[in-house]
Enzyme design. Structure first.
Site, mmCIF file in Angstrom:
data_model
loop_
_atom_site.group_PDB
_atom_site.id
_atom_site.type_symbol
_atom_site.label_atom_id
_atom_site.label_comp_id
_atom_site.label_asym_id
_atom_site.label_seq_id
_atom_site.Cartn_x
_atom_site.Cartn_y
_atom_site.Cartn_z
ATOM 1 N N ASP A 175 0.817 -1.211 0.000
ATOM 2 C CA ASP A 175 0.000 0.000 0.000
ATOM 3 C C ASP A 175 0.858 1.272 0.000
ATOM 4 O OD1 ASP A 175 0.973 -0.391 2.540
ATOM 5 O OD2 ASP A 175 -0.970 -0.517 3.514
ATOM 6 N N ASN B 97 -7.617 -2.607 14.253
ATOM 7 C CA ASN B 97 -8.988 -2.940 13.851
ATOM 8 C C ASN B 97 -9.033 -4.134 12.889
ATOM 9 O OD1 ASN B 97 -7.995 -1.847 11.511
ATOM 10 N ND2 ASN B 97 -9.371 -0.091 11.439
ATOM 11 N N HIS C 45 -7.203 -4.495 10.117
ATOM 12 C CA HIS C 45 -6.913 -4.222 8.699
ATOM 13 C C HIS C 45 -5.588 -4.856 8.272
ATOM 14 C CE1 HIS C 45 -4.805 -0.210 9.802
ATOM 15 N NE2 HIS C 45 -3.881 -0.910 9.160
ATOM 16 N N GLU D 253 -9.496 -1.627 5.196
ATOM 17 C CA GLU D 253 -10.155 -1.334 6.462
ATOM 18 C C GLU D 253 -11.387 -2.219 6.629
ATOM 19 O OE1 GLU D 253 -8.655 0.357 8.523
ATOM 20 O OE2 GLU D 253 -8.161 2.417 7.937
HETATM 21 N N1 LIG Z 1 -0.850 0.170 6.148
HETATM 22 C C1 LIG Z 1 -0.105 -0.211 7.302
HETATM 23 C C2 LIG Z 1 -0.356 -1.693 7.576
HETATM 24 O O1 LIG Z 1 0.205 -2.456 6.521
HETATM 25 C C3 LIG Z 1 0.256 -2.082 8.911
HETATM 26 O O2 LIG Z 1 0.059 -3.453 9.148
HETATM 27 C C4 LIG Z 1 -0.367 -1.268 10.005
HETATM 28 C C5 LIG Z 1 0.118 -1.622 11.398
HETATM 29 O O3 LIG Z 1 1.313 -0.968 11.681
HETATM 30 P P1 LIG Z 1 2.231 -1.224 12.925
HETATM 31 O O4 LIG Z 1 3.053 -2.424 12.582
HETATM 32 O O5 LIG Z 1 3.053 0.017 13.026
HETATM 33 O O6 LIG Z 1 1.359 -1.451 14.092
HETATM 34 O O7 LIG Z 1 -0.043 0.100 9.747
HETATM 35 C C6 LIG Z 1 -0.451 0.647 8.507
HETATM 36 O O8 LIG Z 1 -1.791 0.958 8.578
#
Ligand SMILES: N[C@@H]1[C@@H](O)[C@H](O)[C@@H](COP(=O)(O)O)O[C@@H]1O
Length: 263
Positions: free
Chosen positions: A67, A136, A138, A143
């Site tokens: 993404d 959440n 995702h 989402e």
């Molecule tokens: N788009 C990314 C996700 O790919 C990732 O899994 C999420 C959690 O991030 P973290 O590992 O910092 O908790 O963050 C973002 O939203």
């Protein structure tokens, strides 16, 4: 779905890196699906060490990131392109021309999504997809309420995700509310999926992912439909599971079997 529960974030990173190492040794021209967020950073550090030691090479690798924020140029420090260069690509022997991140600066983002899907397919599909998970549930920026069959597309971020990721942006700095993300259908087509989760803040999402139901309300629960998905999580992220001991027992049995086969 396989669930591996380890002591802490360092063990999670080492275990995940071992899977990527095996993949690259087996298929040096692997197509890697990569992820951002803070969780995969320790795994990337392990891969950098392995590469610098000469244990693995990225020379023939192609990669696709999950993404990107829509509205950020690739040289913006909060863009996921910048993140990948900074956390992995600049430190290994990968050909950067073979690394793809959805274009956050695309003039026609809808068309760019189709081009991205086509590029994945032209590369022969993703061999191994790395994932983190949002609080959440995702994955990528899919989402809750995302179609479980979705493809790469423009997605609006939830307030929860914007708030969670606000820590990366300076106060007053523009923070995008839109993204381009691979779809859940795109992710499910990867041959193998490796999801990492650490810390108590992910415990609810992990419970929903593992114990279901299969629902768009928890996008990661779609991994229940994948035939080769492994969740590598620490004790804290496993703390809401109904029966973590069962998964530890399975892992011990698998280990015994592997040791026996290796003899
Ligand atoms: N788009 C990314 C996700 O790919 C990732 O899994 C999420 C959690 O991030 P973290 O590992 O910092 O908790 O963050 C973002 O939203």
């Amino acid at each position: 779905m396989k669930v591996v529960i380890l002591k802490d974030a360092a063990e999670v990173a080492a275990y995940g890196a071992e899977i990527f190492k095996k993949q690259l040794l087996k298929k040096p021209d692997s197509v890697l699906g990569l992820a951002t967020g803070s969780t995969p950073v320790a795994l990337y550090n392990e891969l950098i060490k392995l590469n610098q030691r000469g244990d693995i090479s990225f020379k023939q690798v192609k990669s696709f990131n999950l993404d990107e924020y829509l509205g950020l140029e690739g040289d913006h420090p909060q863009s996921y392109r910048y993140f990948m260069n900074d956390k992995l690509f600049n430190h290994v022997d990968i050909d950067k021309a073979q690394t793809q991140v959805p274009p956050g600066n695309a003039e026609d983002p809808v068309a760019a999504c189709q081009v991205y899907e086509q590029a994945i397919s032209d590369a022969g599909g993703i061999d191994i997809q790395l994932l983190g998970i949002g609080r959440n549930g995702h994955i990528g920026f899919n989402e809750p309420s995302s179609s479980l069959a979705s493809r790469t597309r423009v997605k609006t971020l939830t307030k929860a995700t914007i708030d969670d990721n606000a820590r990366f942006f300076a106060e007053g700095e523009y923070q995008p509310h839109l993204s381009i993300t691979m779809g859940i259908g795109t992710i499910l087509e990867s041959k193998k999926v490796v999801l990492l989760a650490t810390g108590e803040s992910k415990a609810e999402a992990i419970k929903a992912t593992v114990e279901g139901p299969l629902t768009a309300a928890c996008p990661a629960s779609a991994l229940q439909m994948h035939k080769d998905a492994v969740l590598i999580i620490d004790e804290a992220a496993a703390s809401e599971l109904s029966d973590p001991e069962f998964f530890k027992h399975i892992e011990q049995e698998n280990q015994k079997l592997e040791d026996k086969l290796a003899r």
